[in-house]
Scaffold this active site. Structure first.
Site, PDB file in Angstrom:
ATOM      1  N   ASP A  98      15.168 100.541  41.634  1.00 39.50           N
ATOM      2  CA  ASP A  98      14.756  99.315  42.298  1.00 39.50           C
ATOM      3  C   ASP A  98      14.017  99.679  43.579  1.00 39.50           C
ATOM      4  O   ASP A  98      14.034 100.801  44.043  1.00 39.50           O
ATOM      5  CB  ASP A  98      15.879  98.290  42.454  1.00 39.50           C
ATOM      6  CG  ASP A  98      17.024  98.767  43.279  1.00 39.50           C
ATOM      7  OD1 ASP A  98      16.827  99.722  44.038  1.00 39.50           O
ATOM      8  OD2 ASP A  98      18.116  98.194  43.171  1.00 39.50           O
ATOM      9  N   GLY A 116      14.035  98.987  46.758  1.00 42.15           N
ATOM     10  CA  GLY A 116      14.557  99.206  48.099  1.00 42.15           C
ATOM     11  C   GLY A 116      14.484  97.966  48.966  1.00 42.15           C
ATOM     12  O   GLY A 116      15.063  97.923  50.043  1.00 42.15           O
ATOM     13  N   ASP A 168      22.364  95.251  35.815  1.00 44.22           N
ATOM     14  CA  ASP A 168      22.926  96.369  36.569  1.00 44.22           C
ATOM     15  C   ASP A 168      23.799  95.788  37.658  1.00 44.22           C
ATOM     16  O   ASP A 168      23.602  94.634  38.061  1.00 44.22           O
ATOM     17  CB  ASP A 168      21.818  97.210  37.225  1.00 44.22           C
ATOM     18  CG  ASP A 168      21.291  96.537  38.479  1.00 44.22           C
ATOM     19  OD1 ASP A 168      21.846  96.791  39.574  1.00 44.22           O
ATOM     20  OD2 ASP A 168      20.344  95.729  38.386  1.00 44.22           O
ATOM     21  N   CYS A 217      41.199  98.661  24.862  1.00 46.03           N
ATOM     22  CA  CYS A 217      40.098  99.463  25.401  1.00 46.03           C
ATOM     23  C   CYS A 217      40.036 100.828  24.725  1.00 46.03           C
ATOM     24  O   CYS A 217      41.062 101.449  24.452  1.00 46.03           O
ATOM     25  CB  CYS A 217      40.267  99.642  26.909  1.00 46.03           C
ATOM     26  SG  CYS A 217      38.916 100.585  27.650  1.00 46.03           S
ATOM     27  N   CYS A 249      38.253 103.458  26.076  1.00 43.34           N
ATOM     28  CA  CYS A 249      37.760 104.475  27.025  1.00 43.34           C
ATOM     29  C   CYS A 249      38.728 105.656  27.074  1.00 43.34           C
ATOM     30  O   CYS A 249      39.878 105.569  26.632  1.00 43.34           O
ATOM     31  CB  CYS A 249      37.577 103.877  28.418  1.00 43.34           C
ATOM     32  SG  CYS A 249      39.065 103.846  29.426  1.00 43.34           S
ATOM     33  N   CYS A 307      42.164 104.967  28.838  1.00 44.45           N
ATOM     34  CA  CYS A 307      43.158 104.214  28.062  1.00 44.45           C
ATOM     35  C   CYS A 307      43.619 105.007  26.835  1.00 44.45           C
ATOM     36  O   CYS A 307      44.800 104.974  26.480  1.00 44.45           O
ATOM     37  CB  CYS A 307      42.576 102.860  27.656  1.00 44.45           C
ATOM     38  SG  CYS A 307      42.294 101.777  29.078  1.00 44.45           S
ATOM     39  N   HIS A 331      36.928 103.515  33.092  1.00 44.02           N
ATOM     40  CA  HIS A 331      37.440 102.341  32.369  1.00 44.02           C
ATOM     41  C   HIS A 331      36.578 101.107  32.621  1.00 44.02           C
ATOM     42  O   HIS A 331      36.173 100.414  31.681  1.00 44.02           O
ATOM     43  CB  HIS A 331      38.893 102.050  32.763  1.00 44.02           C
ATOM     44  CG  HIS A 331      39.358 100.720  32.262  1.00 44.02           C
ATOM     45  ND1 HIS A 331      39.823 100.536  30.979  1.00 44.02           N
ATOM     46  CD2 HIS A 331      39.349  99.490  32.854  1.00 44.02           C
ATOM     47  CE1 HIS A 331      40.091  99.257  30.796  1.00 44.02           C
ATOM     48  NE2 HIS A 331      39.820  98.598  31.912  1.00 44.02           N
TER      49      HIS A 331
HETATM   50 ZN   LIG Z   1      39.969 101.753  29.298  1.00 42.01          ZN
END
Ligand SMILES: [Zn+2]
Length: 425
Positions: free
Chosen positions: A113, A115, A311, A347, A349, A352, A384
């Site tokens: 981006d 700035g 984002d 989850c 990830c 987890c 996570h």
């Molecule tokens: Zn997770």
């Protein structure tokens, strides 16, 4: 035929991107449209594809705090957003190494981006106090009173890090971004605040539109400097006013941008309407990036209203503040002492999957004196939270392709926010 010795074989690095120099190195294809403005598609960049809707992980200075590049690949990150303001003093070094991908070690698509947001967050526009939500930098410095001043050519401001006055306008921002060499750049714009009135927004918008033209011209001179085509998005401002938003979307939509950034400080209740005005006026065949929002309701409304990419620093920042995401809503770890519950049973990830419980994570988070434990917590929680948002994007994309997006959106929001239908944040 003999097998060549290993040393004779050409060296192939799997992570090394194939760079294209043709004008076609950036393109956008729409795979499926919702009944309204939303769509699923693919953005092709010199450093790879982004399957949309997509969330770009924020690595302000070329790395996501406490998350390695391997972690990013593992959690399914497709693209990284860095910041032209924060990297401006390193931009010569980055260019010398061939651009952001090589310099950062993130081999996939990147975006910077301009700035403008950071600079405006430092002070005021035209003598008016800018009341930005995001003032993390300011609150940590004694220079809060020092102002940024908007001029016709750009923004003059006090840099609290190097402790001297500096200046960024569209010309400087384009030169900086073209040295950094992300695949996608943002035109330099003036972000107004929720406190600014219609007249000021109109005046600032006219300036942003002039800066958009300058951005295009300067960008064109430098966009191939690093050996691949860097693309430029125009940024839409205009506050909460329909006439300003539609007019600027038509004006910038007619200019030769590769895509569009949807900018502004939004009230939650206004977000969908404002995005609808923009998307209805913008060319349909160019991608749209909603700047700086990541709460699930904002993302799902954004997708409905035609935003393709997103984002935000919130997933990693909130993780560091003890706030982790679950399908049943965000969880503040404070009250979960000794709890053996996972953050989120569903989850996938690494945190987890490894079985880290809320109680264990809370204990690490509370280890303020033991930096090793605290940083381990930052890592586990950031992984996570980012995965949670990336998974939401993946599921939204599948739902669009399957024709079940509205049902997915409704059931996700109902479970995440309960009956209130609001994040309360
Ligand atoms: Zn997770």
């Amino acid at each position: 035929m003999t097998t060549p010795e290993v040393s004779e074989l050409p060296e192939i690095k799997e992570s090394e991107p194939v760079l294209e120099t043709s004008d076609n190195s950036f393109s956008f294809e729409i795979e499926k449209r919702l009944n309204g403005l939303g769509r699923a598609g693919i953005i092709h960049t010199p450093h790879g594809d982004i399957h949309t809707p997509a969330f770009m992980c924020v690595g302000t200075r070329g790395e996501v705090p406490f998350v390695s590049m391997e972690d990013l690949h593992e959690i399914g990150a497709q693209a990284m957003l860095s910041n032209g303001y924060h990297l401006r003093n390193a931009s010569e070094d980055i260019a010398a190494q061939g651009g952001l991908a090589q310099w950062s070690g993130w081999s996939g698509p990147t975006l910077t981006d301009s700035g403008g947001f950071q600079v405006m967050s430092l002070g005021s526009g035209m003598g008016k106090v800018v009341a930005m939500e995001n003032q993390e930098n300011l609150t940590n410095t004694p220079h809060r009173e020092r102002l940024a001043h908007v001029t016709e050519d750009g923004i003059r401001f006090w840099d609290p890090v190097i402790e001297r006055e500096d200046f960024i306008g569209p010309r400087e921002s384009m030169e900086i971004q073209c040295r950094i060499g992300a695949d996608i750049h943002m035109a330099f714009d003036e972000l107004t605040s929720l406190a600014d009135d219609y007249d000021y927004n109109k005046e600032a918008l006219a300036r942003t539109e002039r800066w958009a033209q300058t951005s295009l011209e300067v960008h064109r001179q430098h966009r191939d400097d690093l050996g691949y085509r860097q693309s430029l998005y125009g940024v839409l401002q205009g506050g909460r006013w329909e006439d300003l938003r539609r007019a600027t979307a038509r004006k910038l939509g007619a200019m030769d941008f590769d895509g569009y950034g949807l900018g502004g400080a939004f009230l939650k209740d206004d977000l969908g309407e404002i995005l609808r005005w923009c998307s209805e006026e913008l060319p349909e065949d160019k991608p749209r990036h909603l700047l700086g929002l990541s709460h699930p309701d904002d993302i799902l409304v954004g997708i409905s209203m035609g935003a393709d990419t997103f984002d935000c620093v919130a997933p990693t920042r909130e993780a560091r503040h003890g706030r982790v995401y679950s399908l049943d809503g965000p969880v503040n770890l404070g009250p979960w002492k000794d709890s053996d519950r996972l953050i989120d049973d569903e989850c996938d990830c690494a945190t987890c999957r490894a079985g880290w419980t809320r109680g264990q994570l809370r204990e690490l988070w509370k280890s303020r004196q033991d930096k090793e434990k605290l940083y381990q917590y930052f890592h586990l929680a950031s992984v996570h939270n980012l995965r949670f948002i990336l998974r939401l994007m993946e599921q939204a994309r599948v739902a669009i392709l399957d024709g079940t997006f509205e049902e997915f959106k409704e059931s996700f929001l109902q479970r995440y926010y309960g009956k209130t239908g609001s994040s309360g944040t």
